[in-house]
Design an enzyme around this catalytic site. Structure first.
Site, short mmCIF file in Angstrom:
data_model
loop_
_atom_site.label_atom_id
_atom_site.label_comp_id
_atom_site.label_asym_id
_atom_site.label_seq_id
_atom_site.Cartn_x
_atom_site.Cartn_y
_atom_site.Cartn_z
N GLU A 245 -17.59 -18.82 8.43
CA GLU A 245 -19.05 -18.86 8.53
C GLU A 245 -19.50 -19.92 9.52
OE1 GLU A 245 -20.00 -19.35 4.38
OE2 GLU A 245 -18.94 -17.49 3.91
N GLU B 211 -16.63 -14.87 1.16
CA GLU B 211 -15.37 -15.60 1.17
C GLU B 211 -14.18 -14.73 0.78
OE1 GLU B 211 -18.22 -16.79 0.08
OE2 GLU B 211 -18.56 -18.53 1.37
N ASP C 217 -15.53 -25.56 -2.73
CA ASP C 217 -16.16 -24.87 -3.85
C ASP C 217 -16.18 -23.36 -3.66
OD1 ASP C 217 -17.89 -27.46 -5.04
OD2 ASP C 217 -17.56 -27.48 -2.90
N HIS D 113 -21.01 -28.63 -4.65
CA HIS D 113 -20.55 -28.73 -3.27
C HIS D 113 -19.60 -29.91 -3.06
CE1 HIS D 113 -23.41 -25.68 -2.08
NE2 HIS D 113 -23.15 -25.84 -0.82
C1 LIG Z 1 -20.81 -18.54 -1.33
C2 LIG Z 1 -21.36 -19.51 -0.36
N1 LIG Z 1 -20.92 -19.48 0.90
C3 LIG Z 1 -21.40 -20.33 1.82
C4 LIG Z 1 -22.35 -21.25 1.48
C5 LIG Z 1 -22.89 -22.24 2.52
N2 LIG Z 1 -24.27 -21.89 2.80
C6 LIG Z 1 -25.30 -22.51 2.21
S1 LIG Z 1 -26.76 -21.83 2.61
C7 LIG Z 1 -26.02 -20.70 3.61
C8 LIG Z 1 -26.86 -19.70 4.33
C9 LIG Z 1 -27.54 -18.80 3.37
O1 LIG Z 1 -28.38 -17.95 4.07
P1 LIG Z 1 -29.45 -17.10 3.31
O2 LIG Z 1 -28.83 -16.40 2.16
O3 LIG Z 1 -30.10 -16.24 4.33
O4 LIG Z 1 -30.50 -18.14 2.70
P2 LIG Z 1 -31.39 -19.19 3.47
O5 LIG Z 1 -30.60 -20.45 3.59
O6 LIG Z 1 -31.76 -18.62 4.79
O7 LIG Z 1 -32.57 -19.41 2.59
C10 LIG Z 1 -24.65 -20.85 3.62
C11 LIG Z 1 -23.71 -20.04 4.41
C12 LIG Z 1 -22.76 -21.28 0.13
N3 LIG Z 1 -23.65 -22.18 -0.29
N4 LIG Z 1 -22.27 -20.40 -0.75
#
Ligand SMILES: Cc1ncc(C[n+]2csc(CCOP(=O)(O)OP(=O)(O)O)c2C)c(N)n1
Ligand SMILES: Cc1ncc(C[n+]2csc(CCOP(=O)(O)OP(=O)(O)O)c2C)c(N)n1
Ligand SMILES: [Mg+2]
Ligand SMILES: [Mg+2]
Lengths: 325, 342, 325, 342
Positions: free
Chosen positions: A29, A60, A85, A129
């Site tokens: 990612e 993941e 995590d 986290h």
């Molecule tokens: C399962 C998981 N993978 C990766 C992350 C890291 N991460 C945190 S926010 C995010 C982006 C999420 O995007 P979206 O669902 O569009 O929500 P937004 O942040 O735009 O509100 C990522 C990849 C996570 N928290 N959980």
């Protein structure tokens, strides 16, 4: 020698291995155009192009699963899981597939893949986290599990992991990425998997450390030296397979053992080290091995509470002091 | 707003069109033979279990022979395949020797996986381009995407082919794997064998939405539906779909309607299925269906059939005999199977 | 006393708790109409109806996640994960949500949920259906982790787990379901979580066992008695929180410790027990604690190889013999 | 075969229809005030971070205010809500006191989660019916299904409401959770805030298929799409969808199109977004959009606006002041937060 940050050292390792071998590809990612949330993959898209450096969807299980598939076909994927995590989500692929595919196929296949992840303990990220659970993978033979503690090792170990024909879980300490700098040779080198490294020689007590706690152990040793206590610091670097010989050898010399790692205490890396040393060198021990770990609690967000939660040089030094008293 | 997705439904191929598909008599007879080999093999396996000569879980392929045979004939021998715990049929249709399959079920060193894998991983045979057979429902799907990634990256014209059941469509792995394959336009053909049940639970009772095919389509895959008990229909559908994939069109998905003749595993009597449903499906059971079509077309007669049956019986008898007398792997050898050394 | 099989005892526990408290509901793959692949939930649909006993889709993350949600609202869900192996798929929900929700909310919420699963080691299910990794959850404070070793305990512990206000992971040995029968009282009883049980008194060696190995330990003790060695068998029953006192007390008496569990050796339950005992009772130990585990290998399918792979009474007895020699 | 699914697109509500929705002046002004509270709160939070007074990750809600406010006004106060790491806005729109939210960001004992949760879990407030705010993308979806299960089982007329982003639509948890909710017809309203980006990656570049809404529809949910920057359109859509759910129609799903005004977290400059795209969206930024509509309708004037701004400033100033001087939880107290005793 020039100094690099932890993140820079890892970036160099990836870059060199990708130059060396076009079967090395990277995905995860935000690793491509953004260069990784912590900049470990910075510039790789530009140098190696979109076929070799790919941003994945948030998925993941697919990330680790795709690494399994690609490795089965002979590529050397390096998959990034942004926080340890989230590895739980890809764990079926890592533990039930990557670790076992070779075995259950009767040795037919090999999986030259690396899954990189970092844990953010120390970066006030809270309970979801900051998890650190490498000891789980002691229960998953078939995986190698590597945790570098210095920029130099990070680079050399990652290069070895990529060249290894087995699936390797490579766990980095996020708090070190940009806050730790250290000497890294310009010329090419590898640090072998499966070997511990004596980071400091000493006679009175052995401190076994791994990942972030190596730095803390060395700081503790420094302090203790002033107090007249000579500490040997053994950096595990790989916890599976574990370099029993190096640990046991050190303990046979010092007769005292402290193990410091970022796991919560029960069932942590230190539990295995303690149990193993007791098995292999009981008669050499003048005192029971002491585990210095986080308490068996989830990680609190609040900055001062997180600080108190964490292993640090002072806690390690205290354990040593109690042991030599 | 009405949002429409196109799902290609491939109709049952009439006997009169066999020629157009380029299927000569030899091939047609060969396909029947492959199906019969699976059928008789599985019947023997079932017997060996009930006699207590084999133990552990075993998921028979009885009733789904047309899918494995039709697909394997439509794809290339060098296309890597991902199989499952219901993999005996995939292995045999791919040409894995029955003796190696049987020896694996007996846990013997002569098995495909040296007896270490067992029934649920028996299809793993690198030599036959089946690098994975997983016992975890849905998990083959992201792995298949990864295989496709490697093939695409290397610029190969091979495609990955992934088998799984209807139950897999409810897993997160299905969703993540399909999305990845489609987002990256990977050369993967996904084959869903919808045999109507996941273990003892009818898929309809735990599935929401229009159909499995519709889900795949919503994930952006080129999607097909066809009757899975007619081997030539399977062949034709897999041919069209695999050409789409091989031609660079991105991943494709086929949902085949089929039916388990027996229970989920060897010990399951399938008591939970309505009698009428079973009878309805048994009327369209793949081997009698194809046999009667081939007879109708004058491709085969009872004499030839007997011949095939005898050949198969001999193969299976031999496989069992060899498997029974061959040795187990010495325990110490297991230590050499965990890591690649050096 | 009447004898019940392990599966029957569990079934009774579920039935009694569902009768007692209508906030107890059950869901999992094939648990309703089929009554569970191993018949543990047999007859519950008929007695309690489709709102309380539900077949789920194959989706372990949703199963555990739905339990988290239902528990947050005050129900007492008992979710079944068919094989422990599949728990990896629901692990984010179990470890990152169920275990931490209370903590990270500052104590606002509670999660009275149970996740039941079984491990099939001993049933020739091969590498992907035989995994046993309860020691992972020693790293997941917030969860209680329970592993019964007899039908009586299975019933009493499951009832306690359902009544507990914390998330409980309840791990059963599939091989015992129908092959082990034992006395189970007719009248209602509970077996408390967090307490170990001395299953046999003895003076020479303490054998700590858990789940399937309890029976093996007792068989070994029997044999050894004939050889003049008196073995105390401590059944852990709950590994988190662990009943340190019971273990330490026994070791202080016998001065020798064998730990037998079905984990692979490195990082298994036995590692924590050994490390803990060494910390708490080093001076009482006449010899190093001995771990009797499966070797650090995935589980092989082949029936004789699986047998050789497993801990049994003979291996435990051998360890004891070596210890008292 | 063309397979058609219906997705209800709710058009932007013209000012002239506000009356029909039963939205009196007080309510309309209240909605603007709630949005402004979030806006100013987040701006202050950003400043505190840049000044180094706050540390750790923090995901601002700037630009998405209309979604939280519109939804919270459309549902009932006793409907349980599942929030995320981007939850400041959800909490404030739900009525969680700004001082408790601010104290949590400072890690102080007076915070919603005693400072133990932090920014990513700040919305967890049982008192305000937000029993979960998860930092794991997608994981709130199965949890929401479980909440719905409990509500249905108890025969309550409450519904569960789950917020998540566009990125969540690619997770396995999304697929498994939606399928379970739909297969069991659970009373859950799923709210996808499609702000076009998942961290630094545009959703379109890692998403396959027609749309997020189409995926939800393929999982059998009643599905809606609407413009998420217009608070009244959000309100109307959530009202229709929640009535469907509350009426026993099974789960519903809304995809709102919206946009982050800033980066993913406080330290992200959002350099990866095309300037034109940002400008286009800023023209339809929710607060100026709604303010101008309310002015047009004669509901509000600059004097009233100033009044609101002052009230809000005072609230936030006070919240910061209190948070700064209030104590941390003693470390030992953490041991009481892990298990329920007794
Ligand atoms: C399962 C998981 N993978 C990766 C992350 C890291 N991460 C945190 S926010 C995010 C982006 C999420 O995007 P979206 O669902 O569009 O929500 P937004 O942040 O735009 O509100 C990522 C990849 C996570 N928290 N959980
Ligand atoms: C993730 C996972 N959950 C549960 C199981 C147990 N299990 C094995 S086969 C099966 C049913 C699968 O049904 P389907 O996908 O339709 O395939 P079929 O068996 O009908 O070929 C289940 C639930 C499993 N192997 N993996
Ligand atoms: Mg099926
Ligand atoms: Mg987004």
């Amino acid at each position: 020698m020039r100094e690099l940050s932890f993140a820079e050292a890892l970036n160099e390792a990836l870059r060199e291995e990708m130059r060396r071998d076009d079967s090395v590809i990277i995905f995860g990612e935000d690793v491509a155009k953004p260069g990784g949330v912590y900049k470990v993959t910075k510039g790789l898209l530009e140098e190696f192009g979109p076929e070799r450096v790919r941003d994945t969807p948030i998925s993941e299980a697919a990330i680790v699963g795709a690494a399994v598939g690609a490795a089965l076909m002979g590529l050397r994927p390096v998959a990034e899981i942004m926080y340890m995590d989230f590895l739980t989500i890809g764990l079926d692929q890592l533990v039930t597939h990557a670790a076992k595919a070779r075995f259950m196929s009767g040795g037919q296949v090999k999986l030259p893949m690396v899954v990189r992840c970092q844990y953010s303990l120390g970066r006030v990220h809270g309970s979801q986290h900051s998890q650190f659970f490498p000891s789980w993978f002691l229960q998953a033979p078939g995986l190698k599990v590597v945790l570098p503690g210095t920029p130099r090792d990070a680079k050399g170990l990652l290069k070895s992991a990529i060249r290894d024909d087995n699936p390797v879980l490579f766990v980095e300490s996020g708090v070190l990425y940009h806050r730790m700098k250290g000497p890294v040779p310009e010329e090419e080198y590898l640090v072998p998997l499966g070997k511990a490294d004596v980071k400091r020689r000493g006679d009175d007590v052995t401190v076994v450390a791994v990942s972030r706690t190596v730095r803390e152990a060395l700081a503790a040793a420094e302090k203790l030296e002033e107090e007249g206590v000579s500490v040997e610091v053994v950096d595990l670097m790989t916890i599976q397979p574990m370099d029993k010989e190096a640990i046991v050898e050190s303990v046979k010399k010092t007769n005292r053992l402290v193990i410091a790692d970022d796991s919560v205490k029960t069932g942590g890396i230190s539990a295995e080290v303690a149990a193993m040393v007791v098995e292999e060198a009981f008669d050499y021990l003048d005192a029971p091995p002491v585990r210095v770990n986080s308490p068996t609690l989830p990680v609190p967000f609040s900055p001062p509470l997180e600080r108190e939660y964490m292993v640090d040089s002072e806690k390690i030094a205290d354990a040593v002091r109690r042991l030599v008293k | 707003m009405r949002l429409c997705m196109s799902i290609e439904v491939v109709g049952e191929v009439p006997v009169s069109s066999y020629g157009e598909l380029g299927l000569g008599h030899d091939i047609l007879v060969g396909m029947l033979r492959d199906m019969l080999l699976i059928r008789r093999f599985e019947e023997r396996v079932e017997r060996l279990f009930l006699e207590g000569k084999l133990i552990g879980p075993s998921h028979l392929y009885l009733g789904q022979e047309a899918v494995a045979v039709g697909v394997m004939r439509a794809i290339r021998r060098d296309d890597p395949v991902v199989s499952t715990y219901r993999g005996h049929g995939h292995a045999l249709a791919r040409g894995v020797p029955p003796r190696a399959v049987m020896a694996e079920l007996f846990g013997k060193a002569a098995g495909t996986c040296k007896g270490v894998g067992g029934s649920m991983h028996v299809a793993m045979s690198v030599e036959h381009n089946i690098p994975m057979a997983t016992a975890i429902v849905g998990s083959g799907i992201p792995i298949g995407a990864g295989i496709g990634l490697a093939l695409k990256y290397r610029g190969e014209d091979r495609i990955a082919v992934v088998f799984f059941g209807d139950g897999a469509a409810n897993t997160g792995a299905f969703a993540e794997g399909l999305n990845l394959a489609a987002a990256w336009k990977l050369p993967v053909l996904f084959i869903c064998e919808n045999n109507q049940y996941s273990e003892f639970t009818p898929i309809r009772s735990v599935f929401a939405g229009e159909s499995i095919a519709a889900r795949a389509s919503a994930y952006g895959l080129k999607t097909f539906q066809a009757f899975g008990n007619d081997v030539i229909t399977v062949y034709k559908t897999a041919k069209i779909a695999s050409e789409h994939v091989r031609g660079g069109g991105g991943p494709a998905f086929i949902e085949f309607q089929t039916y388990r003749m027996k229970g989920h595993g060897v010990y399951d009597t399938a008591w939970y299925r309505p009698k009428e449903e079973v009878e309805e499906w048994m009327k369209r059971e793949p081997i009698s269906l194809f046999t009667s079509k081939l007879k109708q077309a004058g491709v085969i007669d009872d004499g030839k059939l007997r011949e095939i049956e005898e050949e198969i019986k001999e193969i299976i008898d031999e496989a069992v005999e060899e498997a029974e007398k061959s040795p187990y792997l010495p325990f110490q050898e297991l230590y050499n199977l965990v890591y690649v050394e050096g």
